[in-house]
Design a protein around this motif. Structure first.
Motif, PDB file in Angstrom:
ATOM      1  N   MET A  15      67.357  41.499  42.692  1.00  0.00           N
ATOM      2  CA  MET A  15      68.761  41.087  42.597  1.00  0.00           C
ATOM      3  C   MET A  15      69.232  40.933  41.151  1.00  0.00           C
ATOM      4  SD  MET A  15      69.693  41.013  45.721  1.00  0.00           S
ATOM      5  CE  MET A  15      71.215  40.122  45.726  1.00  0.00           C
ATOM      6  N   GLN A  16      68.337  40.566  40.256  1.00  0.00           N
ATOM      7  CA  GLN A  16      68.745  40.311  38.875  1.00  0.00           C
ATOM      8  C   GLN A  16      68.275  41.400  37.916  1.00  0.00           C
ATOM      9  OE1 GLN A  16      67.838  36.272  37.696  1.00  0.00           O
ATOM     10  NE2 GLN A  16      68.163  35.550  39.758  1.00  0.00           N
ATOM     11  N   ASN A  17      67.740  42.491  38.472  1.00  0.00           N
ATOM     12  CA  ASN A  17      67.285  43.604  37.654  1.00  0.00           C
ATOM     13  C   ASN A  17      66.320  43.135  36.563  1.00  0.00           C
ATOM     14  OD1 ASN A  17      67.095  46.293  36.981  1.00  0.00           O
ATOM     15  ND2 ASN A  17      68.794  46.195  35.525  1.00  0.00           N
ATOM     16  N   ILE A  18      65.325  42.363  36.981  1.00  0.00           N
ATOM     17  CA  ILE A  18      64.331  41.812  36.068  1.00  0.00           C
ATOM     18  C   ILE A  18      63.151  42.770  35.984  1.00  0.00           C
ATOM     19  CG2 ILE A  18      62.693  39.917  35.741  1.00  0.00           C
ATOM     20  CD1 ILE A  18      64.681  38.123  37.221  1.00  0.00           C
ATOM     21  N   ARG A  19      62.594  42.888  34.809  1.00  0.00           N
ATOM     22  CA  ARG A  19      61.413  43.718  34.606  1.00  0.00           C
ATOM     23  C   ARG A  19      60.168  42.833  34.656  1.00  0.00           C
ATOM     24  NH1 ARG A  19      60.198  46.710  29.034  1.00  0.00           N
ATOM     25  NH2 ARG A  19      58.189  45.727  28.937  1.00  0.00           N
ATOM     26  N   VAL A  20      59.180  43.240  35.418  1.00  0.00           N
ATOM     27  CA  VAL A  20      57.923  42.514  35.515  1.00  0.00           C
ATOM     28  C   VAL A  20      56.850  43.362  34.854  1.00  0.00           C
ATOM     29  CG1 VAL A  20      56.195  41.555  37.091  1.00  0.00           C
ATOM     30  CG2 VAL A  20      58.623  41.428  37.676  1.00  0.00           C
ATOM     31  N   GLN A  21      56.104  42.752  33.951  1.00  0.00           N
ATOM     32  CA  GLN A  21      55.059  43.484  33.243  1.00  0.00           C
ATOM     33  C   GLN A  21      53.779  42.671  33.304  1.00  0.00           C
ATOM     34  OE1 GLN A  21      56.237  44.848  29.381  1.00  0.00           O
ATOM     35  NE2 GLN A  21      54.144  45.127  28.707  1.00  0.00           N
ATOM     36  N   GLY A  22      52.730  43.298  33.750  1.00  0.00           N
ATOM     37  CA  GLY A  22      51.446  42.620  33.859  1.00  0.00           C
ATOM     38  C   GLY A  22      50.660  42.649  32.568  1.00  0.00           C
ATOM     39  N   ILE A  23      49.697  41.741  32.483  1.00  0.00           N
ATOM     40  CA  ILE A  23      48.791  41.715  31.343  1.00  0.00           C
ATOM     41  C   ILE A  23      47.363  41.600  31.856  1.00  0.00           C
ATOM     42  CG2 ILE A  23      50.476  40.678  29.789  1.00  0.00           C
ATOM     43  CD1 ILE A  23      48.914  38.018  30.164  1.00  0.00           C
ATOM     44  N   ILE A  24      46.444  42.022  31.047  1.00  0.00           N
ATOM     45  CA  ILE A  24      45.032  41.893  31.385  1.00  0.00           C
ATOM     46  C   ILE A  24      44.382  41.050  30.301  1.00  0.00           C
ATOM     47  CG2 ILE A  24      42.850  43.138  31.670  1.00  0.00           C
ATOM     48  CD1 ILE A  24      44.492  45.528  32.652  1.00  0.00           C
ATOM     49  N   VAL A  25      43.627  40.064  30.706  1.00  0.00           N
ATOM     50  CA  VAL A  25      42.913  39.215  29.752  1.00  0.00           C
ATOM     51  C   VAL A  25      41.429  39.245  30.078  1.00  0.00           C
ATOM     52  CG1 VAL A  25      44.895  37.704  29.375  1.00  0.00           C
ATOM     53  CG2 VAL A  25      43.256  37.140  31.152  1.00  0.00           C
ATOM     54  N   GLY A  26      40.625  38.830  29.125  1.00  0.00           N
ATOM     55  CA  GLY A  26      39.184  38.797  29.329  1.00  0.00           C
ATOM     56  C   GLY A  26      38.747  37.582  30.125  1.00  0.00           C
ATOM     57  N   SER A  27      37.447  37.443  30.208  1.00  0.00           N
ATOM     58  CA  SER A  27      36.851  36.329  30.948  1.00  0.00           C
ATOM     59  C   SER A  27      36.877  35.048  30.122  1.00  0.00           C
ATOM     60  CB  SER A  27      35.399  36.663  31.291  1.00  0.00           C
ATOM     61  OG  SER A  27      34.640  36.730  30.089  1.00  0.00           O
ATOM     62  N   ARG A  28      36.559  33.957  30.756  1.00  0.00           N
ATOM     63  CA  ARG A  28      36.471  32.674  30.046  1.00  0.00           C
ATOM     64  C   ARG A  28      35.405  32.748  28.955  1.00  0.00           C
ATOM     65  NH1 ARG A  28      37.729  27.099  31.415  1.00  0.00           N
ATOM     66  NH2 ARG A  28      36.564  25.790  29.978  1.00  0.00           N
ATOM     67  N   GLU A  29      34.288  33.398  29.264  1.00  0.00           N
ATOM     68  CA  GLU A  29      33.211  33.530  28.273  1.00  0.00           C
ATOM     69  C   GLU A  29      33.699  34.288  27.031  1.00  0.00           C
ATOM     70  OE1 GLU A  29      32.741  34.434  31.585  1.00  0.00           O
ATOM     71  OE2 GLU A  29      31.709  32.571  32.117  1.00  0.00           O
ATOM     72  N   PHE A  31      36.786  34.424  25.988  1.00  0.00           N
ATOM     73  CA  PHE A  31      37.730  33.533  25.314  1.00  0.00           C
ATOM     74  C   PHE A  31      36.983  32.522  24.449  1.00  0.00           C
ATOM     75  CE2 PHE A  31      40.280  29.560  25.477  1.00  0.00           C
ATOM     76  CZ  PHE A  31      41.380  29.986  24.757  1.00  0.00           C
ATOM     77  N   GLU A  32      35.922  31.951  25.001  1.00  0.00           N
ATOM     78  CA  GLU A  32      35.136  30.973  24.253  1.00  0.00           C
ATOM     79  C   GLU A  32      34.428  31.622  23.065  1.00  0.00           C
ATOM     80  OE1 GLU A  32      32.760  29.192  27.327  1.00  0.00           O
ATOM     81  OE2 GLU A  32      34.417  27.912  27.993  1.00  0.00           O
ATOM     82  N   ALA A  33      33.932  32.849  23.239  1.00  0.00           N
ATOM     83  CA  ALA A  33      33.294  33.562  22.132  1.00  0.00           C
ATOM     84  C   ALA A  33      34.302  33.855  21.031  1.00  0.00           C
ATOM     85  CB  ALA A  33      32.653  34.855  22.639  1.00  0.00           C
ATOM     86  N   MET A  34      35.514  34.236  21.420  1.00  0.00           N
ATOM     87  CA  MET A  34      36.564  34.499  20.436  1.00  0.00           C
ATOM     88  C   MET A  34      36.869  33.235  19.648  1.00  0.00           C
ATOM     89  SD  MET A  34      40.590  35.419  20.971  1.00  0.00           S
ATOM     90  CE  MET A  34      40.862  33.785  21.657  1.00  0.00           C
ATOM     91  N   ASN A  35      36.984  32.102  20.337  1.00  0.00           N
ATOM     92  CA  ASN A  35      37.292  30.848  19.653  1.00  0.00           C
ATOM     93  C   ASN A  35      36.173  30.439  18.703  1.00  0.00           C
ATOM     94  OD1 ASN A  35      39.895  30.303  20.622  1.00  0.00           O
ATOM     95  ND2 ASN A  35      39.063  29.599  22.557  1.00  0.00           N
ATOM     96  N   ARG A  36      34.916  30.664  19.087  1.00  0.00           N
ATOM     97  CA  ARG A  36      33.796  30.371  18.182  1.00  0.00           C
ATOM     98  C   ARG A  36      33.879  31.246  16.936  1.00  0.00           C
ATOM     99  NH1 ARG A  36      31.047  30.036  23.051  1.00  0.00           N
ATOM    100  NH2 ARG A  36      30.282  32.175  22.873  1.00  0.00           N
TER     101      ARG A  36
END
Length: 77
Positions: A15-29, A31-36
């Protein structure tokens, strides 16, 4: 971001002509490795500007203009 399926009401999108775009992210592990790695290498994000809560509308305005370089932050005291 917690699975591959979910229930979505598509009426507002259509109804509002909205665009939906998905994203892909990694695992929690991952994420934690990136933060380290960020901490070990003392990598800090680039911050363009910090706003107060009262300046939230201005922060959104800056983001909409797209002229910033780095993060736009809102300080919550």
């Amino acid at each position: 971001m917690s699975g591959r399926t979910g229930e979505i009401d598509i009426a507002p999108v259509l109804m509002q002509n909205i665009r939906v775009q998905g994203i892909i992210v990694g695992s929690r592990e991952m994420f934690e490795a990136m933060n380290r790695a960020l901490e070990q290498n003392r990598i800090r994000p680039v911050v363009d500007r910090i706003f107060t809560v009262e300046e939230t509308q201005q922060a959104f305005g800056l983001m909409a203009q797209g002229g910033h370089f780095g993060k736009i932050c809102i300080r919550i005291d």
